[in-house]
Design a protein around this motif. Structure first.
Motif, mmCIF file in Angstrom:
data_model
loop_
_atom_site.group_PDB
_atom_site.id
_atom_site.type_symbol
_atom_site.label_atom_id
_atom_site.label_comp_id
_atom_site.label_asym_id
_atom_site.label_seq_id
_atom_site.Cartn_x
_atom_site.Cartn_y
_atom_site.Cartn_z
ATOM 1 N N MET A 171 0.605 -58.124 19.260
ATOM 2 C CA MET A 171 0.958 -56.787 18.795
ATOM 3 C C MET A 171 0.354 -55.743 19.731
ATOM 4 S SD MET A 171 0.770 -56.442 14.683
ATOM 5 C CE MET A 171 -0.176 -57.804 14.055
ATOM 6 N N THR A 172 1.073 -54.679 19.901
ATOM 7 C CA THR A 172 0.551 -53.594 20.723
ATOM 8 C C THR A 172 -0.512 -52.822 19.937
ATOM 9 O OG1 THR A 172 2.142 -51.945 19.947
ATOM 10 C CG2 THR A 172 2.809 -53.327 21.835
ATOM 11 N N ASP A 173 -1.280 -52.025 20.662
ATOM 12 C CA ASP A 173 -2.320 -51.228 20.014
ATOM 13 C C ASP A 173 -1.714 -50.247 19.016
ATOM 14 O OD1 ASP A 173 -4.123 -52.573 21.633
ATOM 15 O OD2 ASP A 173 -4.089 -51.005 23.167
ATOM 16 N N ALA A 174 -0.582 -49.667 19.366
ATOM 17 C CA ALA A 174 0.073 -48.723 18.459
ATOM 18 C C ALA A 174 0.507 -49.416 17.176
ATOM 19 C CB ALA A 174 1.264 -48.065 19.142
ATOM 20 N N VAL A 175 1.060 -50.607 17.293
ATOM 21 C CA VAL A 175 1.485 -51.364 16.108
ATOM 22 C C VAL A 175 0.270 -51.716 15.256
ATOM 23 C CG1 VAL A 175 2.505 -53.550 15.338
ATOM 24 C CG2 VAL A 175 3.593 -52.240 17.160
ATOM 25 N N LEU A 176 -0.820 -52.120 15.906
ATOM 26 C CA LEU A 176 -2.045 -52.424 15.168
ATOM 27 C C LEU A 176 -2.557 -51.198 14.416
ATOM 28 C CD1 LEU A 176 -3.903 -54.686 17.741
ATOM 29 C CD2 LEU A 176 -2.961 -55.395 15.532
ATOM 30 N N MET A 177 -2.512 -50.037 15.066
ATOM 31 C CA MET A 177 -2.984 -48.815 14.402
ATOM 32 C C MET A 177 -2.071 -48.428 13.247
ATOM 33 S SD MET A 177 -5.869 -47.590 15.091
ATOM 34 C CE MET A 177 -5.649 -46.059 14.192
ATOM 35 N N LEU A 178 -0.785 -48.571 13.422
ATOM 36 C CA LEU A 178 0.143 -48.252 12.333
ATOM 37 C C LEU A 178 -0.069 -49.202 11.161
ATOM 38 C CD1 LEU A 178 3.341 -47.430 14.400
ATOM 39 C CD2 LEU A 178 1.935 -45.819 13.083
ATOM 40 N N ALA A 179 -0.320 -50.478 11.456
ATOM 41 C CA ALA A 179 -0.606 -51.440 10.395
ATOM 42 C C ALA A 179 -1.926 -51.096 9.716
ATOM 43 C CB ALA A 179 -0.645 -52.861 10.963
ATOM 44 N N SER A 180 -2.904 -50.671 10.491
ATOM 45 C CA SER A 180 -4.192 -50.248 9.925
ATOM 46 C C SER A 180 -4.003 -49.059 9.001
ATOM 47 C CB SER A 180 -5.170 -49.868 11.049
ATOM 48 O OG SER A 180 -5.459 -50.961 11.859
ATOM 49 N N ALA A 181 -3.189 -48.121 9.438
ATOM 50 C CA ALA A 181 -2.925 -46.932 8.628
ATOM 51 C C ALA A 181 -2.266 -47.306 7.307
ATOM 52 C CB ALA A 181 -2.045 -45.950 9.401
ATOM 53 N N ALA A 182 -1.510 -48.398 7.326
ATOM 54 C CA ALA A 182 -0.840 -48.872 6.113
ATOM 55 C C ALA A 182 -1.755 -49.735 5.249
ATOM 56 C CB ALA A 182 0.420 -49.644 6.493
ATOM 57 N N GLY A 183 -3.005 -49.927 5.698
ATOM 58 C CA GLY A 183 -3.967 -50.658 4.878
ATOM 59 C C GLY A 183 -4.284 -52.073 5.334
ATOM 60 N N ASP A 184 -3.765 -52.484 6.477
ATOM 61 C CA ASP A 184 -4.011 -53.837 6.980
ATOM 62 C C ASP A 184 -5.374 -53.896 7.675
ATOM 63 O OD1 ASP A 184 -4.080 -56.297 8.271
ATOM 64 O OD2 ASP A 184 -2.004 -56.167 8.970
ATOM 65 N N GLU A 185 -6.372 -54.410 6.966
ATOM 66 C CA GLU A 185 -7.725 -54.483 7.516
ATOM 67 C C GLU A 185 -7.820 -55.479 8.665
ATOM 68 O OE1 GLU A 185 -10.613 -55.042 4.407
ATOM 69 O OE2 GLU A 185 -9.895 -53.293 3.313
ATOM 70 N N ASN A 186 -6.999 -56.517 8.641
ATOM 71 C CA ASN A 186 -7.000 -57.483 9.742
ATOM 72 C C ASN A 186 -6.526 -56.841 11.039
ATOM 73 O OD1 ASN A 186 -7.969 -59.683 8.243
ATOM 74 N ND2 ASN A 186 -5.913 -60.119 7.487
ATOM 75 N N ALA A 187 -5.568 -55.948 10.946
ATOM 76 C CA ALA A 187 -5.093 -55.235 12.133
ATOM 77 C C ALA A 187 -6.214 -54.374 12.701
ATOM 78 C CB ALA A 187 -3.875 -54.375 11.795
ATOM 79 N N PHE A 188 -6.959 -53.717 11.823
ATOM 80 C CA PHE A 188 -8.063 -52.901 12.320
ATOM 81 C C PHE A 188 -9.160 -53.774 12.911
ATOM 82 C CE2 PHE A 188 -11.728 -50.133 12.371
ATOM 83 C CZ PHE A 188 -11.180 -49.028 12.986
ATOM 84 N N SER A 189 -9.396 -54.931 12.340
ATOM 85 C CA SER A 189 -10.373 -55.871 12.903
ATOM 86 C C SER A 189 -9.994 -56.253 14.328
ATOM 87 C CB SER A 189 -10.480 -57.125 12.045
ATOM 88 O OG SER A 189 -11.042 -56.825 10.801
ATOM 89 N N GLU A 190 -8.717 -56.392 14.574
ATOM 90 C CA GLU A 190 -8.243 -56.696 15.923
ATOM 91 C C GLU A 190 -8.515 -55.523 16.871
ATOM 92 O OE1 GLU A 190 -6.534 -58.959 18.991
ATOM 93 O OE2 GLU A 190 -7.302 -59.509 17.031
ATOM 94 N N ILE A 191 -8.309 -54.309 16.398
ATOM 95 C CA ILE A 191 -8.638 -53.122 17.203
ATOM 96 C C ILE A 191 -10.122 -53.132 17.558
ATOM 97 C CG2 ILE A 191 -8.906 -50.595 17.085
ATOM 98 C CD1 ILE A 191 -6.043 -51.227 17.517
ATOM 99 N N VAL A 192 -10.956 -53.404 16.578
ATOM 100 C CA VAL A 192 -12.412 -53.444 16.809
ATOM 101 C C VAL A 192 -12.742 -54.524 17.828
ATOM 102 C CG1 VAL A 192 -14.642 -53.974 15.734
ATOM 103 C CG2 VAL A 192 -13.015 -52.471 14.564
ATOM 104 N N ARG A 193 -12.151 -55.703 17.682
ATOM 105 C CA ARG A 193 -12.408 -56.803 18.615
ATOM 106 C C ARG A 193 -12.003 -56.426 20.034
ATOM 107 N NH1 ARG A 193 -10.139 -60.332 21.418
ATOM 108 N NH2 ARG A 193 -8.025 -59.909 20.751
#
Length: 68
Positions: A1-23
């Motif tokens: 997933m791209t960073d933008a997709v990860l951020m959009l998923a994070s904004a929608a409440g996906d904590e795993n997507a945000f964990s990937e951003i942090v990693r």
């Protein structure tokens, strides 16, 4: 997933997507701060604060520019 997709998923409440951003970006942020002359401990603190702020304002993210 791209960073933008990860951020959009994070904004929608996906904590795993945000964990990937942090990693992906913890070391990038730390290295940025170290290049600015900040101590390692302060760089870690600043990187953590940056990621916490990103989490806090994730719902306001709009993919209008490159994530980084």
């Amino acid at each position: 997933m791209t960073d933008a997709v990860l951020m959009l998923a994070s904004a929608a409440g996906d904590e795993n997507a945000f964990s990937e951003i942090v990693r992906k970006f913890s070391d990038v942020l730390l290295n940025f701060f170290l290049r600015q002359g900040v101590s390692h401990a302060d760089g870690q603190d600043l990187a953590q604060r940056t990621l916490l702020r990103l989490w806090r304002y994730r719902a306001k993210y709009r993919p209008t520019a490159k994530f980084t």
